[in-house]
Design a protein around this motif. Structure first.
Motif, PDB file in Angstrom:
ATOM      1  N   SER A 243      -0.572   5.801  -5.787  1.00 17.70           N
ATOM      2  CA  SER A 243      -0.283   7.026  -6.531  1.00 17.70           C
ATOM      3  C   SER A 243       0.829   6.787  -7.541  1.00 17.70           C
ATOM      4  CB  SER A 243       0.093   8.151  -5.567  1.00 17.70           C
ATOM      5  OG  SER A 243       1.216   7.784  -4.805  1.00 17.70           O
ATOM      6  N   LYS A 244       0.979   7.716  -8.448  1.00 15.24           N
ATOM      7  CA  LYS A 244       1.953   7.571  -9.526  1.00 15.24           C
ATOM      8  C   LYS A 244       3.384   7.360  -9.031  1.00 15.24           C
ATOM      9  CE  LYS A 244       3.432   9.577 -13.863  1.00 15.24           C
ATOM     10  NZ  LYS A 244       3.230  10.626 -14.857  1.00 15.24           N
ATOM     11  N   PRO A 245       3.879   8.113  -8.013  1.00 15.00           N
ATOM     12  CA  PRO A 245       5.257   7.873  -7.571  1.00 15.00           C
ATOM     13  C   PRO A 245       5.506   6.443  -7.083  1.00 15.00           C
ATOM     14  CG  PRO A 245       4.481   9.944  -6.689  1.00 15.00           C
ATOM     15  CD  PRO A 245       3.306   9.273  -7.339  1.00 15.00           C
ATOM     16  N   VAL A 246       4.561   5.864  -6.378  1.00 11.37           N
ATOM     17  CA  VAL A 246       4.726   4.491  -5.894  1.00 11.37           C
ATOM     18  C   VAL A 246       4.780   3.526  -7.074  1.00 11.37           C
ATOM     19  CG1 VAL A 246       3.678   2.645  -4.527  1.00 11.37           C
ATOM     20  CG2 VAL A 246       3.578   4.995  -3.712  1.00 11.37           C
ATOM     21  N   TYR A 247       3.883   3.716  -8.012  1.00  9.50           N
ATOM     22  CA  TYR A 247       3.829   2.854  -9.195  1.00  9.50           C
ATOM     23  C   TYR A 247       5.119   2.972 -10.011  1.00  9.50           C
ATOM     24  CZ  TYR A 247       2.005   0.701 -13.446  1.00  9.50           C
ATOM     25  OH  TYR A 247       1.820  -0.107 -14.531  1.00  9.50           O
ATOM     26  N   GLU A 248       5.576   4.190 -10.233  1.00 10.33           N
ATOM     27  CA  GLU A 248       6.789   4.404 -11.016  1.00 10.33           C
ATOM     28  C   GLU A 248       8.020   3.850 -10.299  1.00 10.33           C
ATOM     29  OE1 GLU A 248       7.039   5.504 -14.133  1.00 10.33           O
ATOM     30  OE2 GLU A 248       4.874   5.714 -14.234  1.00 10.33           O
ATOM     31  N   ASN A 249       8.052   3.948  -8.965  1.00  9.49           N
ATOM     32  CA  ASN A 249       9.192   3.442  -8.207  1.00  9.49           C
ATOM     33  C   ASN A 249       9.331   1.932  -8.312  1.00  9.49           C
ATOM     34  OD1 ASN A 249      10.047   5.939  -7.400  1.00  9.49           O
ATOM     35  ND2 ASN A 249       9.049   5.843  -5.413  1.00  9.49           N
ATOM     36  N   THR A 250       8.225   1.226  -8.496  1.00  7.25           N
ATOM     37  CA  THR A 250       8.308  -0.224  -8.635  1.00  7.25           C
ATOM     38  C   THR A 250       8.935  -0.618  -9.968  1.00  7.25           C
ATOM     39  OG1 THR A 250       6.080  -0.405  -9.554  1.00  7.25           O
ATOM     40  CG2 THR A 250       6.314  -0.639  -7.160  1.00  7.25           C
TER      41      THR A 250
ATOM     42  N   VAL B 202       0.689   7.655  -1.793  1.00  9.32           N
ATOM     43  CA  VAL B 202      -0.691   7.472  -1.356  1.00  9.32           C
ATOM     44  C   VAL B 202      -1.197   6.142  -1.906  1.00  9.32           C
ATOM     45  CG1 VAL B 202      -3.006   8.459  -1.482  1.00  9.32           C
ATOM     46  CG2 VAL B 202      -1.035   9.965  -1.341  1.00  9.32           C
ATOM     47  N   SER B 203      -1.970   5.431  -1.094  1.00  9.84           N
ATOM     48  CA  SER B 203      -2.557   4.171  -1.540  1.00  9.84           C
ATOM     49  C   SER B 203      -4.004   4.109  -1.069  1.00  9.84           C
ATOM     50  CB  SER B 203      -1.773   2.977  -0.992  1.00  9.84           C
ATOM     51  OG  SER B 203      -1.840   2.956   0.415  1.00  9.84           O
ATOM     52  N   GLY B 204      -4.715   3.103  -1.541  1.00  5.06           N
ATOM     53  CA  GLY B 204      -6.102   2.956  -1.114  1.00  5.06           C
ATOM     54  C   GLY B 204      -6.783   1.829  -1.844  1.00  5.06           C
ATOM     55  N   PHE B 205      -8.091   1.751  -1.622  1.00  9.83           N
ATOM     56  CA  PHE B 205      -8.887   0.760  -2.331  1.00  9.83           C
ATOM     57  C   PHE B 205     -10.273   1.293  -2.598  1.00  9.83           C
ATOM     58  CE2 PHE B 205      -9.546  -0.281   2.128  1.00  9.83           C
ATOM     59  CZ  PHE B 205     -10.922  -0.500   2.202  1.00  9.83           C
ATOM     60  N   LEU B 206     -10.883   0.754  -3.634  1.00 12.78           N
ATOM     61  CA  LEU B 206     -12.219   1.123  -4.075  1.00 12.78           C
ATOM     62  C   LEU B 206     -13.036  -0.156  -4.133  1.00 12.78           C
ATOM     63  CD1 LEU B 206     -14.242   3.117  -5.532  1.00 12.78           C
ATOM     64  CD2 LEU B 206     -13.123   2.425  -7.645  1.00 12.78           C
ATOM     65  N   VAL B 207     -14.230  -0.126  -3.542  1.00 15.11           N
ATOM     66  CA  VAL B 207     -15.129  -1.280  -3.592  1.00 15.11           C
ATOM     67  C   VAL B 207     -16.316  -0.916  -4.469  1.00 15.11           C
ATOM     68  CG1 VAL B 207     -16.582  -2.865  -2.269  1.00 15.11           C
ATOM     69  CG2 VAL B 207     -14.429  -2.032  -1.287  1.00 15.11           C
ATOM     70  N   LEU B 208     -16.583  -1.755  -5.471  1.00 10.47           N
ATOM     71  CA  LEU B 208     -17.674  -1.538  -6.416  1.00 10.47           C
ATOM     72  C   LEU B 208     -18.666  -2.685  -6.361  1.00 10.47           C
ATOM     73  CD1 LEU B 208     -15.581  -0.666  -9.598  1.00 10.47           C
ATOM     74  CD2 LEU B 208     -16.721   0.959  -8.114  1.00 10.47           C
TER      75      LEU B 208
ATOM     76  N   SER C  25     -17.568   2.051  -1.460  1.00  4.97           N
ATOM     77  CA  SER C  25     -16.681   2.829  -0.598  1.00  4.97           C
ATOM     78  C   SER C  25     -15.351   3.054  -1.293  1.00  4.97           C
ATOM     79  CB  SER C  25     -16.457   2.134   0.743  1.00  4.97           C
ATOM     80  OG  SER C  25     -15.677   0.969   0.581  1.00  4.97           O
ATOM     81  N   ILE C  26     -14.704   4.121  -0.873  1.00  6.35           N
ATOM     82  CA  ILE C  26     -13.361   4.410  -1.332  1.00  6.35           C
ATOM     83  C   ILE C  26     -12.566   4.862  -0.116  1.00  6.35           C
ATOM     84  CG2 ILE C  26     -13.922   6.772  -2.019  1.00  6.35           C
ATOM     85  CD1 ILE C  26     -11.794   6.428  -4.270  1.00  6.35           C
ATOM     86  N   ASN C  27     -11.408   4.288   0.054  1.00  4.29           N
ATOM     87  CA  ASN C  27     -10.513   4.634   1.157  1.00  4.29           C
ATOM     88  C   ASN C  27      -9.180   5.027   0.563  1.00  4.29           C
ATOM     89  OD1 ASN C  27     -12.038   3.903   3.667  1.00  4.29           O
ATOM     90  ND2 ASN C  27     -12.205   1.996   2.519  1.00  4.29           N
ATOM     91  N   ILE C  28      -8.728   6.227   0.919  1.00  2.00           N
ATOM     92  CA  ILE C  28      -7.457   6.735   0.441  1.00  2.00           C
ATOM     93  C   ILE C  28      -6.586   6.993   1.657  1.00  2.00           C
ATOM     94  CG2 ILE C  28      -6.299   8.566  -0.843  1.00  2.00           C
ATOM     95  CD1 ILE C  28      -8.957   9.004  -2.338  1.00  2.00           C
ATOM     96  N   TYR C  29      -5.397   6.396   1.673  1.00  2.00           N
ATOM     97  CA  TYR C  29      -4.493   6.489   2.810  1.00  2.00           C
ATOM     98  C   TYR C  29      -3.234   7.271   2.432  1.00  2.00           C
ATOM     99  CZ  TYR C  29      -7.271   2.520   4.339  1.00  2.00           C
ATOM    100  OH  TYR C  29      -8.307   1.693   4.678  1.00  2.00           O
TER     101      TYR C  29
END
Length: 158
Positions: free
Chosen positions: A119-126, A49-55, A37-41
């Motif tokens: 998403s990239k903006p969240v990652y870059e903001n940290t 945007v954030s989410g998770f991927l289950v493999l 599953s993949i959930n994108i919020y």
């Protein structure tokens, strides 16, 4: 069950064209066949945007791909409908920041791996830090100075 290309069965249905992980070392792996599953919020109150991927991991991806939480997840998808053209596909790139492998499955060495991404903006903001003080200056000038000096945005805010 596979979703037909011309039918939307539930709100939010998508067809995933590709799902790849690129490790920090540069190795790339297509995980479309292993995802559960993949959930994108997307939240109006969040900065991105954030989410998770289950493999399902039966190949020990964490070890061989060296997944440590600094990887890139690339997703290409489309909403089911008529025959799509290439410009209707949506390409998004996310940064994986957390890896969880708590659940082992019965029947062999399979386990479920949960990869959380943003998403990239969240990652870059940290990574972006700013510490600066201002004295005897209106708020509008402070904002203008910060935008010019830190972000390279030149605009009259008044």
């Amino acid at each position: 069950m596979q979703v037909p290309n011309d039918k939307i069965l539930n709100p939010g249905d998508i067809l995933i064209e590709s799902l790849t992980i690129q490790s920090a070392a540069g190795a790339t792996l297509d995980v479309k066949g292993q995802f559960v599953s993949i959930n994108i919020y997307e939240d109006i109150f969040a900065n991105g945007v954030s989410g998770f991927l289950v493999l399902v991991d039966s190949l020990n991806l964490l070890r061989y791909l060296q997944i440590t939480g600094r990887e890139t997840l690339k997703v290409t998808f489309i909403t089911p409908g008529d025959i799509p053209t290439m410009d209707e596909y949506i390409d998004r790139e996310f940064y994986i920041y957390k890896v969880t492998t708590d659940l082992k499955m019965a029947g062999g060495g399979k386990k479920l791996v949960r990869l959380e991404f943003v998403s990239k903006p969240v990652y870059e903001n940290t990574k972006q830090r700013m510490s600066r003080s201002f004295k005897n200056m209106p708020y509008s000038e402070m904002v203008t100075t910060i935008m010019k000096d830190t972000f390279g945005v030149y605009r009259d805010w008044e």
